[in-house]
Design a protein around this motif. Sequence first.
Motif, short mmCIF file in Angstrom:
data_model
loop_
_atom_site.label_atom_id
_atom_site.label_comp_id
_atom_site.label_asym_id
_atom_site.label_seq_id
_atom_site.Cartn_x
_atom_site.Cartn_y
_atom_site.Cartn_z
N ARG A 73 0.83 -1.21 0.00
CA ARG A 73 0.00 0.00 0.00
C ARG A 73 0.86 1.26 0.00
O ARG A 73 0.46 2.29 -0.57
CB ARG A 73 -0.95 -0.01 1.19
CG ARG A 73 -1.82 1.25 1.26
CD ARG A 73 -2.91 1.16 2.30
NE ARG A 73 -3.53 2.47 2.53
CZ ARG A 73 -4.58 2.70 3.32
NH1 ARG A 73 -5.15 1.68 3.97
NH2 ARG A 73 -5.06 3.91 3.47
N ASP A 74 2.04 1.20 0.62
CA ASP A 74 2.95 2.35 0.57
C ASP A 74 3.17 2.79 -0.88
O ASP A 74 3.11 3.99 -1.20
CB ASP A 74 4.30 2.00 1.19
CG ASP A 74 4.28 2.00 2.72
OD1 ASP A 74 3.35 2.60 3.30
OD2 ASP A 74 5.19 1.38 3.31
N SER A 75 3.43 1.83 -1.76
CA SER A 75 3.64 2.15 -3.17
C SER A 75 2.34 2.62 -3.83
O SER A 75 2.34 3.55 -4.64
CB SER A 75 4.19 0.93 -3.92
OG SER A 75 5.50 0.63 -3.50
N LEU A 76 1.23 1.97 -3.46
CA LEU A 76 -0.06 2.36 -4.04
C LEU A 76 -0.41 3.80 -3.70
O LEU A 76 -0.92 4.55 -4.56
CB LEU A 76 -1.15 1.42 -3.53
CG LEU A 76 -2.51 1.53 -4.24
CD1 LEU A 76 -2.42 0.90 -5.63
CD2 LEU A 76 -3.61 0.85 -3.43
N GLU A 77 -0.12 4.22 -2.48
CA GLU A 77 -0.42 5.61 -2.10
C GLU A 77 0.43 6.60 -2.89
O GLU A 77 -0.05 7.68 -3.27
CB GLU A 77 -0.18 5.80 -0.59
CG GLU A 77 -1.13 5.01 0.30
CD GLU A 77 -2.59 5.40 0.13
OE1 GLU A 77 -2.85 6.58 -0.17
OE2 GLU A 77 -3.46 4.52 0.27
N LEU A 78 1.68 6.25 -3.16
CA LEU A 78 2.52 7.12 -3.98
C LEU A 78 1.98 7.22 -5.40
O LEU A 78 2.03 8.29 -6.03
CB LEU A 78 3.96 6.59 -4.01
CG LEU A 78 4.71 6.60 -2.67
CD1 LEU A 78 6.09 5.95 -2.85
CD2 LEU A 78 4.85 8.01 -2.13
N LYS B 259 -1.16 6.92 -6.27
CA LYS B 259 -2.34 7.79 -6.19
C LYS B 259 -1.94 9.26 -6.12
O LYS B 259 -2.64 10.14 -6.66
CB LYS B 259 -3.19 7.42 -4.97
CG LYS B 259 -3.91 6.09 -5.09
CD LYS B 259 -4.70 5.80 -3.81
CE LYS B 259 -5.46 4.50 -3.88
NZ LYS B 259 -6.20 4.21 -2.61
N ASP B 260 -0.81 9.55 -5.45
CA ASP B 260 -0.35 10.94 -5.34
C ASP B 260 0.00 11.52 -6.70
O ASP B 260 0.03 12.75 -6.86
CB ASP B 260 0.87 11.01 -4.42
CG ASP B 260 0.52 10.83 -2.95
OD1 ASP B 260 -0.68 10.91 -2.62
OD2 ASP B 260 1.44 10.59 -2.15
N PHE C 27 -6.20 -2.25 0.48
CA PHE C 27 -6.19 -1.34 -0.67
C PHE C 27 -7.54 -0.65 -0.86
O PHE C 27 -7.62 0.37 -1.52
CB PHE C 27 -5.87 -2.12 -1.95
CG PHE C 27 -4.42 -2.50 -2.13
CD1 PHE C 27 -3.50 -2.39 -1.10
CD2 PHE C 27 -3.98 -2.99 -3.35
CE1 PHE C 27 -2.17 -2.75 -1.28
CE2 PHE C 27 -2.66 -3.35 -3.55
CZ PHE C 27 -1.75 -3.24 -2.51
N ASN D 64 -7.76 0.97 7.82
CA ASN D 64 -7.47 2.40 7.65
C ASN D 64 -7.01 3.04 8.96
O ASN D 64 -6.27 4.03 8.96
CB ASN D 64 -8.69 3.13 7.10
CG ASN D 64 -8.85 2.97 5.60
OD1 ASN D 64 -7.89 2.62 4.91
ND2 ASN D 64 -10.05 3.22 5.09
N TYR E 294 -3.23 1.38 9.43
CA TYR E 294 -2.19 1.74 8.47
C TYR E 294 -1.33 2.92 8.93
O TYR E 294 -0.10 2.86 8.81
CB TYR E 294 -2.81 2.02 7.10
CG TYR E 294 -1.81 2.45 6.05
CD1 TYR E 294 -0.77 1.60 5.65
CD2 TYR E 294 -1.90 3.70 5.45
CE1 TYR E 294 0.15 2.00 4.69
CE2 TYR E 294 -0.98 4.11 4.49
CZ TYR E 294 0.03 3.25 4.11
OH TYR E 294 0.94 3.66 3.16
#
Length: 500
Positions: free
Chosen positions: A384-389, A391-392, A420, A476, A479
């Motif tokens: 999720r760390d990568s997924l949030e980036l 999304k950014d 996710f 949530n 995390y």
Amino acid sequence: MYFLGIDLGTSSVKIILMSDSGSVVSSVSKEYPVYYPEPGWAEQNPEDWWNATKNGINELISKSGVKSGDIKGIGLSGQMHGLVLLDRDNNVITPAILWCDQRTQEECDYIIEKIGKEGLLKYTGNKALTGFTAPKILWVRKHLKDVYSRIAHILLPKDYIRFKLTGDYATEVSDASGTLLFDVSNRRWSKDMIDAFDIPENALPKCYESTDVTGYVTKEAADLTGLEEGTIVVGGGGDQASGAVGTGTVKSGIVSVALGTSGVVFASQDKYAADEELRLHSFCHANGKWHVMGVMLSAASCLKWWVDNVNNYSNEAMTFDGLLGEAEKAQPGSDGLVFLPYLMGERTPYSDPYAKGSFVGLSITHNRGHMTRSILEGVAFGLRDSLELIKDLNIPVNEVRVSGGGAKSKLWRQILADIFNVRIDMINATEGPSFGAAIMASVGYGLYKDVDEACSKLIKVTDSVYPIQENVEKYNKLYPVYVSLYSKLKGTFEEIAKLS
């Protein structure tokens, strides 16, 4: 008609034969060794690659019963970032230095010092990492002066196989993106990087798009492999781009997660956009577009470590299924137990070789099921760390296609969906990069107009897992706790590294 997909991995080459309907009619895998001559070094002999490949092609043709003349095209995939050096007589002049080799930290520091993070962002869109190709070239120049003086051609691993098949010195945009010598935004060699570090530009191969025909099988290669002389060879792709093609991750909104030994979160982009902090890799995609990806160094390997190294020292050996069954009984959130999946350090979002795996929050009430589940959750949080980036960067995430050994667990897929908060899909294609390479060959031959059309016709969703809203809310809340732990423990990790 048929198409050959060749994926040159780190431990073996996998070769598949795909029919024009997209079915894999035969496959073969051939292993070769990795050499570790010094701590942190990793090398291979390119001739081992070629011997395994030519023998594998012969075997594949023989056991499939397919006539060589019915094989209409060949696509190549392979391990990225490696350095292969040839002299004027096309002899390999030093062992290939691999993507996982760590000897070039001083060269990376020099690159960063000379042009800075801003220069890297502008010229390449990527951070200077020890795995990349440019630092390896600088290392050879500093430590192997005689070898450096003899360089006539610089190739990436899969492109050495291309050379042996066709006699051409060529690469393609997705693999070239991982050299730190490539202008990813404009899909060409970076003149700025080449000039800044005085790289011999005439030694770099011509760069193509992934479905372009880069050459044709020579008579000599045909005699050695059983292929038909004149068979087309297309550009292909680096293993991650090829794997994304093999899962149909070629449109904006579709994200793929490779839940293998390491973990990769991969998103296709219609337009180029790089992470300004250089936490994500920004590369050209194999379909004429771009992609970003985050890489965590330990994913399914965390579960394998837990099974093999921790839980198999008793008379009653534990299996993956047995441990996962216990984990399923634990509640989402593992009753406050958090696992940090940094067993081999980390890359995204923290480029930190000293980071350590950790259980945080253990209490007397926790059992093995909680610990197993926290490992599954910790890996999902790391992804999720990568997924949030991603999304950014304003890249939409509408569905996630998961592959790799970890994807076989429905529990892990459900945890991913909940963490996710997006649908997790399984697909009909399971051959990964070799399948993507074969698809690119079919496009290069003209069977499909482009990669996107080929993927839409050949790759279908077979199973989906949807987020459970109650679990989403729990995760949530957990995390942010997971995210906070790295910064709190970073100094401790460094102290532990000094002691060990």
